[in-house]
Design an enzyme around this catalytic site. Sequence first.
Site, mmCIF file in Angstrom:
data_model
loop_
_atom_site.group_PDB
_atom_site.id
_atom_site.type_symbol
_atom_site.label_atom_id
_atom_site.label_comp_id
_atom_site.label_asym_id
_atom_site.label_seq_id
_atom_site.Cartn_x
_atom_site.Cartn_y
_atom_site.Cartn_z
ATOM 1 N N GLY A 246 0.818 -1.210 0.000
ATOM 2 C CA GLY A 246 0.000 0.000 0.000
ATOM 3 C C GLY A 246 0.847 1.254 0.000
ATOM 4 C CE LYS B 88 -0.111 -11.248 1.633
ATOM 5 N NZ LYS B 88 -1.053 -11.477 0.509
ATOM 6 C CB SER C 139 4.822 -6.626 3.176
ATOM 7 O OG SER C 139 4.343 -7.608 2.313
ATOM 8 N N PRO D 79 20.434 -0.895 5.483
ATOM 9 C CG PRO D 79 21.900 0.717 4.643
ATOM 10 C CD PRO D 79 21.135 -0.514 4.253
#
Lengths: 356, 356, 356, 356
Positions: free
Chosen positions: C80, C156, C226, C341
């Site tokens: 998103g 995911k 995610s 990083p």
Amino acid sequence: MPIAKVHRIATASPDDVSGLAAAIATGAIAPAGILAIFGKTEGNGCVNDFSRGFAVQSLQMLLRGHMGAAADEVCLVMSGGTEGGMSPHFLVFERAEGNAPEAAPALAIGRAHTPDLPFEALGRMGQVRMVAQAVRRAMAAAGITDPEDVHFVQVKCPLLTAMRVKEAEARGATTATSDTLKSMGLSRGASALGIALALGEVAEDALSDAVICADYGLWSARASCSSGIELLGHEIVVLGMSEGWSGPLAIAHGVMADAIDVTPVKAALSALGAEAGEATIVLAKAEPSRSGRIRGKRHTMLDDSDISPTRHARAFVAGALAGVVGHTEIYVSGGGEHQGPDGGGPVAVIAARTMG
Amino acid sequence: MPIAKVHRIATASPDDVSGLAAAIATGAIAPAGILAIFGKTEGNGCVNDFSRGFAVQSLQMLLRGHMGAAADEVCLVMSGGTEGGMSPHFLVFERAEGNAPEAAPALAIGRAHTPDLPFEALGRMGQVRMVAQAVRRAMAAAGITDPEDVHFVQVKCPLLTAMRVKEAEARGATTATSDTLKSMGLSRGASALGIALALGEVAEDALSDAVICADYGLWSARASCSSGIELLGHEIVVLGMSEGWSGPLAIAHGVMADAIDVTPVKAALSALGAEAGEATIVLAKAEPSRSGRIRGKRHTMLDDSDISPTRHARAFVAGALAGVVGHTEIYVSGGGEHQGPDGGGPVAVIAARTMG
Amino acid sequence: MPIAKVHRIATASPDDVSGLAAAIATGAIAPAGILAIFGKTEGNGCVNDFSRGFAVQSLQMLLRGHMGAAADEVCLVMSGGTEGGMSPHFLVFERAEGNAPEAAPALAIGRAHTPDLPFEALGRMGQVRMVAQAVRRAMAAAGITDPEDVHFVQVKCPLLTAMRVKEAEARGATTATSDTLKSMGLSRGASALGIALALGEVAEDALSDAVICADYGLWSARASCSSGIELLGHEIVVLGMSEGWSGPLAIAHGVMADAIDVTPVKAALSALGAEAGEATIVLAKAEPSRSGRIRGKRHTMLDDSDISPTRHARAFVAGALAGVVGHTEIYVSGGGEHQGPDGGGPVAVIAARTMG
Amino acid sequence: MPIAKVHRIATASPDDVSGLAAAIATGAIAPAGILAIFGKTEGNGCVNDFSRGFAVQSLQMLLRGHMGAAADEVCLVMSGGTEGGMSPHFLVFERAEGNAPEAAPALAIGRAHTPDLPFEALGRMGQVRMVAQAVRRAMAAAGITDPEDVHFVQVKCPLLTAMRVKEAEARGATTATSDTLKSMGLSRGASALGIALALGEVAEDALSDAVICADYGLWSARASCSSGIELLGHEIVVLGMSEGWSGPLAIAHGVMADAIDVTPVKAALSALGAEAGEATIVLAKAEPSRSGRIRGKRHTMLDDSDISPTRHARAFVAGALAGVVGHTEIYVSGGGEHQGPDGGGPVAVIAARTMG
């Protein structure tokens, strides 16, 4: 015998001190009697709300012109966020001398400042005790001896910054957190427990570093705390009832059990023998319940990544309260650690009694 | 004799149709009787609120499984925005057959669909008349003859997109606007005036293209309109009282004069002989007053570039209403062109009458 | 010999699958070959972003119509947030059979699913190891043996909810956190370290529960993770170079040292022998540096209570990258625990090589 | 011979004038030579951005202490909004006297103030002509005769408020709009066309009331305009090259065709014979294209009801520019009516020439 006056002055912007200037010019307010000014300013009420500092700078410029260095003794407590229909305004608390005796007891105002708080004491028992002592001094200044006569205590307290944390560490001390945002909550929470301690709402042996911002079963029914970067000590304003004050104004308080619990406002008005109306002054705390529910029904305030939860809560609670008192110039502030129960909070009402 | 049932079902997310599925599974709701579903979904209620479409898609998948093509006749009106403490939920309007006669008149539900609206008629008298005719059809479907017996009319209306404007222009027609956002307001405004016309609230000779979204002195006290990209005609749901329906539920309405005017809700409850409580259903509109003031005091909703004015207004009005009815599962929607006076709006209450 | 195809398809809204449907209808895409679909959807990319779920539901409806139950094997990874000028789109990864041999090595795609993760393993070494094993399986599926040939790994991963925490506790297990938002970060962080372990970027003995989301000196240069509520296991997509694949496409990667470090993108393009242009595919991570600084200069992303820090970061990094590649249909996602990083992150480029 | 100095000073908050105070204290800046201060402040850059006024009040307090009433001549132009990684800072423009001759031409600074603008002239040709004349005066003050030598013109212009509209109406005059927000755009647009007229970019006979904020094909390649409530006239700062000034600094400009067009910055640097680096000063405008597209691809900036379009645009364009110049202390402002083409805008670069 002193008379407490509370002047509610609308503002057109955070730096709009024209209303206060006009009241001073006409003699409606005597600057020397100003003890404190609370303000609702129209920023976001969160980290990057510069409307508060802008209002403080503007008020200080005005007050110094009238009072000189004494202006720095005035407690300036700006609460950001006028979400929903809340109307930006200042509440000027003035101690006037009475020229016509009226029925005591009446609204009394007391004020205290503390020394700088060592950074390592923030959010810990050191802060709790420092605030508790200052609340007792402010009570004395207000001529209040019985904690039951205190109805609202506003504390402005410090926070930690990266530099302050480093200063403590350079002395071999460790701070409660190194996170600025968390330090704001810890400072508010410890201040609220300090108020609770001073007012006898929580016993001293129930308190320890470990319960601060952890055991939310401990809370004050009369605390309202906000943290700011601009001070290193505390500014404390006590509002209560005292036989040593006279005048038409009186104060009462209650505790909202949740965001839509308006019964305590009605009860406070009733206790004062006052009708809700344009002159009613309301001071309240708002926050989204951590449970995610209001009377069992889910709310979405904590899950909204577009609007800060405290902004949601202020708008909503302000709606509930304005629906009762009939105007929108009310003081609803956020961030209520240890200030009332989860999702609810203290609410105080100041009104002119109808003598009878 | 039909009985109107209104099922209020909490949702855990926009696509959460599990509550409705369970009610169908247990027989509490007969799918064939579902006439309309209103929903409060937890998006921002503005242009990019996908929570509405997600809910519609999810409801359609469920309903098609139970009803086949008939599912497409169900009016699905999703209102985005559960600001403040509002709780996301569906209101399922069902027409059931009564097996035990109860006192008529009772809550009646009627529904109508219109043909596609020519794009050049949107926001103009063509739309006003099309909606007015459909409202009359929906009244007939509900068994209501006297417009006074109508207490709430929900219209879902179309909007213009760049492609739709071009299609009209290709035919030599010109649309009222080429701005999508403006077309939403125009469509809501023309629909509201169509309702006002059908209910006799505004005379036909007072109406013209020029007054739409211009003369806000013209308004309906019972209109609630929302525009959506997903339809080309209109879906209309009429709620009122009819001698042809029975059952415990009844409806009344009022008009909030401003955002904190809760008196009409209390009056509506009183008119129904009902107490405010967990079962009370409230349907209301919220919008910030264009005057920038509430009872003379400035609000900041229109000047806040971080939170949309309608989000402020929904949170605030929901607080005022929830403070009265005592729960947060209420339906407060925004965007009130010609739907009540500036800053105020229609409010309807559905409750079970206490027979006496 | 398989050929990897990557179809970039613009979308008009989260549920707009018309472009994919058209590509399937014309034969440009064979549904049976679709291994994964990445998408940039236009929600806020944070907790209440329903554009992701809406896109997933819409894609699943389309794919099931073409593929039946096999549709559920397709990895659907929606990111998103299209802040700034980013353009919403799908990236469809297809495994086609080559009918004309072209130079190997070429872009290779591998996919793996894991079993459900016990809730108490989330954010701990159990998750790290589960992901590492699945990355190795996905590498095998892609025909890649040398970890150096892997250039991007998308994972995911699941998250914890209050109910899942309770389920674990009912079994006597304790979860790493009971906070849903924190569990998302922990899940991404553990997944990223799992990738780092599989690719040999971090040694197993440097890993323990204690370093996850704590020691950010440990990171993968090729991870993109995610978390989502809709799955209990993991979906893993490996992109790399393999001698077993042919076709024009190739992939390279680099690590942005900070938000404005565009050198790695230029270097990757150069390594591929490709020019920046409309066909260039860019996959990157964006996040505000925890230091509060970019090359020594203060940023305000972490202090803005109106816009989520990740939204700021995506807009800004997308600007920097679009300025280099010359178009805005790029995939920049947020939330980069152990993915590059502090303040920087992995970036991968897919382009057609100019053979010479 | 005067030398133009530009001091870039980081700020820790809108009211942080400590950096400027220190530079004055050490003699690095002579207050009497300060002609103008531009600032990027960290508000939302929209209607309720109080960070600008707070910075102005703070700067005025400091400058008055050093310069007395002359402080009010300093042009203070605060641009709100440091979205993405932009770093808040002041740009102090100083006119110093040269003690060692260096190659002319060099950067030249000129300044002008206009009388108060009649409210009915705002957004109309009266404002266009007033600004054009003042730009010519500022050019003269800078010692610039050829409009081609002007590379950037910053104008701060007034806006209308309800009271100002009423004042005009009381005189029988009508204003261009009665909407405050629209008046801001009209004022910026008329000011930009005034610049274009003065610089010969648009012919006078192409201008009329009707084209202002309507025909966006007319624009200046060197204009940057912002409107503010705090002034009734205009403050104008011209930056260009003049044979009458010496010193190491030079300025060049270009026009970004769209939000990701960074070529003009590279060209300007090249024209100056300078390398991008920490010392490079960049002044640019950012706005979302009204077409809804960037190089044919859809953007979502205009449809996002949570983040203002200008905030999106500043973050994105700042990313593109920072990626080129290598630091984040850049001045990117929004609101670009008639300032460059739709979605693009003027960009100026100030750098020390590498003499050869």
